[in-house]
Structures are given as structure tokens and as C-alpha cells.
Enzyme design. Structure first.
Site, PDB file in Angstrom:
ATOM      1  N   ASP A 188      45.506  42.551  48.707  1.00 40.03           N
ATOM      2  CA  ASP A 188      45.302  41.217  48.504  1.00 40.03           C
ATOM      3  C   ASP A 188      44.121  40.960  47.841  1.00 40.03           C
ATOM      4  O   ASP A 188      43.048  41.764  47.819  1.00 40.03           O
ATOM      5  CB  ASP A 188      45.416  40.364  49.727  1.00 40.03           C
ATOM      6  CG  ASP A 188      45.178  38.939  49.673  1.00 40.03           C
ATOM      7  OD1 ASP A 188      45.770  38.243  48.666  1.00 40.03           O
ATOM      8  OD2 ASP A 188      44.390  38.496  50.568  1.00 40.03           O
ATOM      9  N   ASP A 243      42.031  37.446  47.640  1.00 41.96           N
ATOM     10  CA  ASP A 243      41.139  36.539  47.852  1.00 41.96           C
ATOM     11  C   ASP A 243      41.142  36.553  49.676  1.00 41.96           C
ATOM     12  O   ASP A 243      41.880  36.833  50.171  1.00 41.96           O
ATOM     13  CB  ASP A 243      41.902  34.971  47.798  1.00 41.96           C
ATOM     14  CG  ASP A 243      41.755  34.695  46.323  1.00 41.96           C
ATOM     15  OD1 ASP A 243      40.725  34.877  45.508  1.00 41.96           O
ATOM     16  OD2 ASP A 243      43.101  34.150  45.854  1.00 41.96           O
TER      17      ASP A 243
END
Length: 236
Positions: A70, A72
């Protein structure tokens, strides 16, 4: 009356924007502890904590495979980007998350203000040393530019960079699952509950990276809430 209507409109707009940028909710199977809990009270004994060295040892002798990250709060501490977006496009509200102009700013230049997380540097270096393929899959809305891909490539010295996959988000499906599955990713690292469930639904292991306690993305998730393994010292 006008004040009341404006207040209702603002609340509905916030709810709508949050709904458009969140995963479905899957009930936890364990208690779970937020990064704030773990920082103030110490590491709980009932959470499966692991280190990068532990993962490296487990993978010794195994052939290279694909891993996913991922972005953020997992790879980048990007709160500066989202804070700036909120101030510019919807002060004190969350409608900026449904504004394409914000995403274009974030994806096409503002990521330069995101800070790479140390845990991501360590993980990526370890996986590249093994010869593993690195993929980045984000729940962000995409833009017609390649800045984030190039920024991640340069920041983490990615040897064989794949374009960032912008999966978007939905309240009714885990949008990252199909990309994890289609790219035969075996381990997916993420800070959100949806990252863990997306990985499991795709047949991969989801390993939790702790979201920083000062992240603008709240509430802070409960690490270990699905019995997943959690990376030590991964909040920064």
C-alpha cells in the site's frame, strides 16, 4: 432554517466523501490495538509481532515471488499531502477526497512532500535483495500522470519498477483484491484493515504496517484485529 440546512448538507457531504474513500467493514476476530495504544502501554503479548529480519529468515531458500505495498501510511507518510488538500479544497471537511482536482495535485506532484517510512525502506531493500518483484497498489483515485510511480522508484531505488496501480475505493468491495490476485502477489503490506482482508481474499498474506499516531487518516486502525502479523517499529 438556512443555517440548519447548510449544517445538514455539510454533514451529508462529509459522510458521502468518507464512504467513497473507505473499504467495506469486516468484523475483527481479535481485540487489536491502535498505534497509540501500543506506544503508550507497550507491545501487547497477544499480538503477533515480527521484524524485517524475521521475514527475511523465513524466506531463506525460497524462490523469488511478487510482493505488494500500500502507499499512504504504509510506504509513505503522506499526511502533509492530505492536510494540504483539505485546506485548499474543503477546509474542515472531507469533500476534497471526491474532488479530482485534489487527486491530480496529490498524484502529479504533491507526493514530493510525503516522507518515506523507514520500515518501507527496510522491507523493499530486503525483498529486492531476494529478487522479489515489487508492486504498489493504492486505494487512491488515479490521475493522468506518472509522478508517483517515478517518485517511488527514485525514493526506494526500485530496480524493476511497475506502474503504481490505482485501485480506487468502494464501500461494497475490496478493490485491491483483484490486483493482488492478478499479479500473483504472495505478501501484501498495508496499514488499513482493508489491506489485510484484500490480501487474504486474494490468497496472499496481509502483514500489518502500523499507521503513525499523528496520521491525518483517522481513526487509527487496531493492529492485530484479524490475528494478522504486525511489523515491529513500523509506525515510522
Amino acid at each position: 432554517m438556512n443555517h440548519t440546512l447548510r449544517s445538514i448538507t455539510l454533514v451529508l457531504a462529509c459522510v458521502a466523501s468518507l464512504s467513497a474513500n473507505a473499504d467495506p467493514k469486516t468484523p475483527g476476530t481479535h481485540k487489536g490495538y491502535s498505534t497509540i495504544d501500543m506506544t503508550t502501554a507497550g507491545m501487547p503479548a497477544d499480538v503477533k509481532m515480527i521484524s524485517v529480519a524475521d521475514i527475511q529468515k523465513e524466506l531463506q531458500g525460497k524462490a523469488p515471488f511478487a510482493v505488494g505495498f500500500d502507499i499512504d501510511d504504509t510506504t509513505l507518510f503522506s499526511t502533509p499531502v492530505f492536510y494540504r488538500g483539505q485546506q485548499e479544497f474543503s477546509p474542515n471537511g472531507y469533500s476534497y477526497l471526491t474532488n479530482q482536482d485534489f487527486w491530480d495535485k496529490a498524484n502529479c506532484g504533491w507526493d514530493a512532500f510525503s516522507m518515506p517510512k523507514n520500515i518501507a525502506k527496510e522491507l523493499i531493500a530486503m525483498h529486492q535483495e531476494r529478487g522479489d518483484s515489487i508492486y504498489f497498489i493504492t486505494g487512491r483515485t488515479g490521475s493522468d500522470c506518472n509522478f508517483t510511480t517515478e517518485y517511488l522508484k527514485k525514493t526506494f531505488d526500485i530496480k524493476d519498477m511497475h506502474d503504481v496501480i490505482f485501485a480506487g475505493s468502494s464501500r461494497t468491495e475490496y478493490t485491491k483484491t483483484k490486483y493482488i490476485k492478478n499479479n500473483d502477489i504472495k505478501i501484501y503490506y498495508g496499514d488499513a484493515d482493508g489491506d489485510i482482508i484484500s490480501a487474504r481474499d486474494a490468497g496472499a498474506e496481509g502483514i500489518r504496517v502500523m499507521r503513525a499516531a499523528n496520521s491525518s487518516y483517522t481513526p487509527i486502525p487496531k493492529n492485530g484485529i484479524y490475528g494478522e502479523r504486525v511489523l515491529k517499529d513500523s509506525q515510522y
